[in-house]
Design an enzyme around this catalytic site. Structure first.
Site, PDB file in Angstrom:
ATOM      1  CG  ASP A  64      66.217 -13.986  -3.033  1.00 38.08           C
ATOM      2  OD1 ASP A  64      66.781 -15.003  -2.597  1.00 38.08           O
ATOM      3  OD2 ASP A  64      66.292 -12.863  -2.518  1.00 38.08           O
TER       4      ASP A  64
ATOM      5  CG  ASP B 277      20.005 -19.698  -3.044  1.00 37.77           C
ATOM      6  OD1 ASP B 277      19.568 -18.850  -2.273  1.00 37.77           O
ATOM      7  OD2 ASP B 277      20.305 -19.484  -4.236  1.00 37.77           O
TER       8      ASP B 277
ATOM      9  CD  GLU C  94      64.657  -6.424  -8.235  1.00 39.41           C
ATOM     10  OE1 GLU C  94      64.603  -7.464  -7.552  1.00 39.41           O
ATOM     11  OE2 GLU C  94      65.642  -5.661  -8.242  1.00 39.41           O
TER      12      GLU C  94
ATOM     13  CG  ASN D 264      67.842  -9.174  -5.078  1.00 37.28           C
ATOM     14  OD1 ASN D 264      68.404  -9.690  -4.114  1.00 37.28           O
ATOM     15  ND2 ASN D 264      67.201  -8.042  -5.010  1.00 37.28           N
TER      16      ASN D 264
ATOM     17  CB  VAL E 210      68.602  -2.398  -8.061  1.00 34.11           C
ATOM     18  CG1 VAL E 210      67.968  -3.533  -8.830  1.00 34.11           C
ATOM     19  CG2 VAL E 210      68.662  -1.151  -8.908  1.00 34.11           C
ATOM     20  CB  ALA E 211      70.012  -5.473  -4.144  1.00 35.39           C
TER      21      ALA E 211
HETATM   22  P1  ATP Z   1      15.837 -21.772  -2.362  1.00 36.45           P
HETATM   23  O1  ATP Z   1      15.656 -20.339  -2.065  1.00 36.45           O
HETATM   24  O2  ATP Z   1      16.269 -22.592  -1.229  1.00 36.45           O
HETATM   25  O3  ATP Z   1      16.641 -22.033  -3.596  1.00 36.45           O
HETATM   26  P2  ATP Z   1      13.594 -21.933  -3.907  1.00 36.45           P
HETATM   27  O4  ATP Z   1      14.292 -20.931  -4.732  1.00 36.45           O
HETATM   28  O5  ATP Z   1      13.169 -23.161  -4.579  1.00 36.45           O
HETATM   29  O6  ATP Z   1      14.401 -22.278  -2.656  1.00 36.45           O
HETATM   30  P3  ATP Z   1      11.269 -20.570  -4.167  1.00 36.45           P
HETATM   31  O7  ATP Z   1      11.487 -20.860  -5.589  1.00 36.45           O
HETATM   32  O8  ATP Z   1      11.124 -19.177  -3.724  1.00 36.45           O
HETATM   33  O9  ATP Z   1      12.388 -21.210  -3.311  1.00 36.45           O
HETATM   34  O10 ATP Z   1      10.047 -21.428  -3.743  1.00 36.45           O
HETATM   35  C1  ATP Z   1       9.404 -21.201  -2.542  1.00 36.45           C
HETATM   36  C2  ATP Z   1       8.079 -21.912  -2.483  1.00 36.45           C
HETATM   37  O11 ATP Z   1       7.344 -21.636  -3.640  1.00 36.45           O
HETATM   38  C3  ATP Z   1       8.174 -23.404  -2.391  1.00 36.45           C
HETATM   39  O12 ATP Z   1       8.207 -23.828  -1.062  1.00 36.45           O
HETATM   40  C4  ATP Z   1       6.926 -23.862  -3.067  1.00 36.45           C
HETATM   41  O13 ATP Z   1       5.885 -23.946  -2.128  1.00 36.45           O
HETATM   42  C5  ATP Z   1       6.623 -22.773  -4.038  1.00 36.45           C
HETATM   43  N1  ATP Z   1       7.031 -23.115  -5.394  1.00 36.45           N
HETATM   44  C6  ATP Z   1       8.261 -23.380  -5.831  1.00 36.45           C
HETATM   45  N2  ATP Z   1       8.285 -23.618  -7.143  1.00 36.45           N
HETATM   46  C7  ATP Z   1       7.012 -23.466  -7.577  1.00 36.45           C
HETATM   47  C8  ATP Z   1       6.356 -23.564  -8.841  1.00 36.45           C
HETATM   48  N3  ATP Z   1       7.028 -23.837  -9.944  1.00 36.45           N
HETATM   49  N4  ATP Z   1       5.039 -23.336  -8.883  1.00 36.45           N
HETATM   50  C9  ATP Z   1       4.378 -23.029  -7.784  1.00 36.45           C
HETATM   51  N5  ATP Z   1       4.907 -22.938  -6.569  1.00 36.45           N
HETATM   52  C10 ATP Z   1       6.201 -23.152  -6.446  1.00 36.45           C
END
Ligand code: ATP
Length: 880
Positions: A711, A331, A289, A707, A284-285
């Site tokens: 411990d 992102d 545990e 133990n 046991v020891a």
């Molecule tokens: P990340 O991936 O870094 O988070 P993100 O998600 O904003 O960036 P996307 O949303 O894919 O990237 O946007 C990419 C491109 O799409 C932008 O560079 C812009 O030109 C265009 N974009 C983003 N939002 C819109 C929108 N609401 N309407 C139209 N075009 C857009």
């Protein structure tokens, strides 16, 4: 008649709601009183009795109970003391209570997590669209849903655009179902075919819609089967699994050693029953545990700490994976940057670029109008406070519109929207169609390189070069660029889709908006680098914009590459695996590309943390070793797929969590070091002494007390040990690194040897050497010496394990207060047991002379001296 069969009007009537304005605040409050909160009833918790039973089923507990039985038998037949069986049972109880108590506090910490994952629902009440806690939804509420949302309650669809809902949790069907408010459905149709209904807990994978809530909580379809869903299944982390294996191996070693001790004892003429007791107690020891419970509590405490650092852990194994993360793919927008976009520059074709703050001419106003029409952000006034609701890119446009004293609602009246293709990260475009005085205008806004301009028109070719130049100028200043283009129709075309609307457009202009890096990003990237972690930026933005920001934050440095999604697509898997380590920025990628990046890193042996927020991020979040979803901007789909949620959407939070993960791992290793050194030495001590024919240096109940008390009690405090200074300067923990890697096995071996030597010296002196006039050497004196030395030295050892390299005199004995006081308590208990006559009798200990105590103290601090010396050598080697 059931909800799916009724006419919408009659549903509104039954639920006293209004299609446009929804319920009033008062109505909603009353309904909530009546219907109760929109949540599933909790699963039945394990009761105290269940837990006790659980503890009693433990192998060591069973062995202890057997030991108690043998000891009772000896008491009855051989006239031994009844104290021994009582002590054993007491120890079983203490062990169980400690276990249950610690398990409870771990559970509490984890329970608190559940309440943090609050789901929000967009609801229209009093005519205002607003986010509310989904628990407050009531029948009659009008909800608005869009891609990425989890449906908050059962609802009947009122209107929808391209709405796809994944209902696998309910129907088992993994392909999303295409919802249709006009579908004729009857009660006899299976759930999967009820196309005019939305079901709680299902995920919207595409489009948007509006619906009226008809059932909430346990009355929803999901609620009806909630009892069957065991969502909180306890899963063991990889380390816990490995420790479980280790525990099994140790048990085998312990039982084998017990057997050896038993046989040798018999050979030396000890009685069978006595030797059986010793053998059982050794078995046991020698098993730590308390280790599994300490590991659980360390993990739970880590999870709690992460919450304070804005990270909610959804799956416990993620804590460990975080500790070994070697790559963080993040992102850009909102995670590395603030997601607070503001338009800096505008360029209306045929004119010169202007600052957003300048006075606008008609051309710029027209461009802004177009951008505002192809836009879903809106200004809402709630309790007198104005808020812009919508995607930050679009919100920036609406803010500028407001600055220029215009309103989107006015524009909508002038140019009513008749059709929309929503923005999506794959196409990076959004299109809306509006009625005008003399026909229709289709406006497309989106990424500059995705806007399909009419290549044959003179107009477009004339400005193509200039547009590219201005785009690059904007992007080099780290501005996100949005392009706008349009197309006129006299009559609406028959089919309205991307093929028709997003072709042969007339280019109108560009805007550039800034999204400043978060203030913490640069430092976090630096910290990650120091910790041997590579940061990779993945963004939908343009490569020039992305690279400019990556350089500013320190992600893109000399020798690193930036590539675009198009370049990535051309690479084969093998090529990607080979070059992935040099690529720091991926621009214009789709969420689908993320999974390739994760896999390529993993093929290089990396442990990958990946962030995500959108619907399409879910597969990559699942594939990554740690999927981190955004708490603020993240969709429910992403959160569901993730291992952790960043409540502040912040990159720095991931780096902080890695530190916490490493701290947890480190403390678990320290606990192993602490406990195993002592356990293994107990095996050595018993075997060697019995082989030498010296008899057993410690008896069953003494071993158990050491133990559990010496411990177990201080061991728990290791879970709260702070991170070491250099934790984030070390390389990540290797993926397949064993528990005993990095010299831990060696350290345990050395310590166990030291414990063995000092305990045997004490035992030998007490048993055979005269060092005092008052107390003559005897077997009992030897045992008492061995017991106190083993107990005290293993408590002292906890100060050794607190740091790998640093001297305890630098850290300070008192810097972990609970640990210090628990250690004092343990030392006190061992002392009390040896000097208070009643206790000493029970534990079969005898009184010692001053000389004996002096020797005990000297021997007990030897492990501290040995480890201090080893650390000193280690430090000077490192310096050299
Ligand atoms: P990340 O991936 O870094 O988070 P993100 O998600 O904003 O960036 P996307 O949303 O894919 O990237 O946007 C990419 C491109 O799409 C932008 O560079 C812009 O030109 C265009 N974009 C983003 N939002 C819109 C929108 N609401 N309407 C139209 N075009 C857009």
């Amino acid at each position: 008649m059931k909800w799916m069969e009724k006419k919408l009007e009659s549903i509104f009537q039954t639920l006293h709601t209004d299609k446009e304005k929804g319920l009033t605040k008062q109505q909603a409050e009353d309904a909530l009183q009546q219907a109760g909160p929109n949540e599933f009833e909790e699963e039945k918790k394990e009761t105290l009795g269940d837990k006790l039973l659980h503890q009693l089923k433990d192998v060591t507990t069973i062995i202890l109970i057997v030991a108690a039985a043998i000891s009772t038998y000896l008491a009855i037949t051989k006239g031994h003391d009844f104290a021994e069986p009582i002590v054993i049972i007491a120890i079983v109880v203490i062990n169980a209570v400690l276990g249950i108590r610690q398990e409870r506090s771990a559970e509490k910490a984890l329970d608190a997590l559940k309440n943090m994952n609050t789901q929000l629902a967009m609801v229209i009440r009093d005519g205002v669209i607003q986010p509310i806690n989904a628990k407050e939804l009531v029948p009659g509420d009008i909800i608005v849903i869009e891609a990425g949302d989890m449906i908050p309650a059962d609802a009947r669809l009122i209107e929808s655009t391209g709405l796809l809902v994944e209902e696998s949790a309910l129907t088992g069907e993994s392909l999303p179902s295409e919802k249709d408010e006009h579908a004729q459905v009857s009660d006899s149709d299976p759930l999967g075919d009820r196309l005019n209904m939305l079901f709680s807990g299902c995920l919207v994978t595409n489009g948007r819609g509006k619906a009226v809530v008809v059932e909430t909580g346990m009355n929803t379809e999901m609620g009806k089967i909630a009892g069957l869903l065991n969502s909180t299944k306890k899963t063991k982390t990889p380390l816990q699994k490995r420790l479980h294996e280790l525990g099994k191996k140790l048990s085998i070693i312990a039982i084998a050693s017990g057997l050896v001790v038993f046989l040798i004892g018999l050979y030396h003429g000890e009685t069978a029953m006595e030797m059986l007791m010793t053998a059982v107690s050794l078995a046991v020891a020698a098993v730590p545990e308390t280790l599994p419970v300490i590991v659980t509590i360390t993990l739970a405490f880590g999870v709690q700490n992460m919450v304070k650092k804005n990270a909610i852990i959804r799956r416990i194994p993620a804590v460990e994976a975080l500790g070994s993360a070697s790559v963080i793919c993040s992102d850009k927008t909102g995670t590395l940057t603030q997601n607070r976009m503001s338009i800096q520059q505008l360029w209306a074709v045929e004119h010169d670029p202007v600052e957003a703050t300048a006075a606008f001419t008609d051309a710029e106003n027209e461009l802004l109008t177009m951008l505002s029409l192809a836009n879903n952000a809106s200004i809402e006034t709630n309790d007198g406070e104005e808020r812009i609701i919508g995607d930050p890119t679009e919100s920036a446009i609406i803010r500028l519109l407001q600055d220029k004293h215009m309103k989107r609602s006015d524009l909508e009246v002038m140019y009513p929207r008749v059709f929309e293709i929503p923005f999506d990260s794959d196409r990076k475009l959004m299109t809306t169609v509006h009625r005008t005085e003399n026909g229709f205008i289709s406006i497309t806004k989106g990424a500059f390189d995705r806007i399909p301009i009419d290549q044959d028109s003179d107009y477009s070719t004339k400005y193509a070069d200039k547009a590219k130049r201005i785009h690059d100028q904007f992007a080099e200043k780290a501005l996100r660029v949005i392009a706008v283009a349009s197309k006129f129709y006299k009559e609406l075309p028959e089919t309205l889709d991307a093929d028709e609307l997003e072709h042969g457009l007339t280019f109108a202009g560009l805007i550039g908006m800034i999204d400043p890096p978060r203030p913490e990003s640069k430092e976090a990237v630096r910290l990650a680098k120091e910790a041997g972690i590579k940061t990779v930026m993945i963004t939908g933005d343009h490569i020039v914009t992305a690279s400019a920001i990556a350089r500013e934050i320190g992600i893109l440095t000399d020798g690193d590459r930036s590539i675009t999604g198009a370049q990535l697509e051309k690479m084969s898997e093998a090529e990607l695996v080979q070059s992935v380590q040099d690529i720091a920025v991926y621009a214009r990628v789709s969420p689908e590309d993320k999974i390739r990046i994760v896999k390529a890193w993993q093929a290089n042996g990396a442990v990958v943390a990946m962030t995500g927020d959108g619907v399409n991020d879910a597969p990559a979040l699942k594939a990554a070793d740690v999927g981190a979803a955004m708490g603020i901007t993240g969709t429910d789909v992403a959160k569901n797929a993730a291992d952790m949620v960043l409540t502040d959407d912040n990159f720095a939070t991931i780096v902080d969590s890695v530190g916490e993960g490493r701290r947890v791992y480190e403390n678990i290793r320290k606990t192993i070091y602490f406990l195993l050194s002592c356990n293994i030495s107990e095996i050595f001590i018993m075997i060697i002494a019995i082989l030498l024919g010296w008899g057993a240096p410690v008896i069953a109940i003494q071993l158990l007390l050491i133990n559990v008390v010496a411990d177990g009690i201080p061991g728990f405090c290791l879970s709260k040990e702070d991170m070491e200074e250099d934790t984030m300067q070390r390389k990540p923990i290797g993926k397949n690194e064993g528990i005993f890697a990095n010299g831990l096995g060696k350290k345990i071996g050395i310590q166990a040897t030291v414990f063995t030597i000092i305990t045997l010296i004490g035992y030998y002196v007490g048993n055979f050497v005269t060092i005092s006039d008052t107390v003559a050497p005897s077997y009992e004196v030897g045992q008492t010496m061995a017991f106190v030395i083993l107990g005290w030295s293993s408590v002292v050892h906890i100060f050794n394990v607190r740091s790998n390299m640093k001297s305890i005199f630098t850290i300070g004995f008192y810097s972990n207060k609970p640990l210090f006081w628990c250690s004092m308590l343990s030392i006190g208990i061992i002392l009390a047991v040896s000097v208070v006559p009643v206790l000493a009798d029970i534990f079969q200990l005898v009184s010692l002379s001053g000389a004996h105590w002096a020797l005990i103290i000297v021997l007990s601090i030897i492990p501290l001296i040995v480890v201090e010396l080893i650390k000193l050598v280690g430090r000077s080697r490192r310096r050299a």
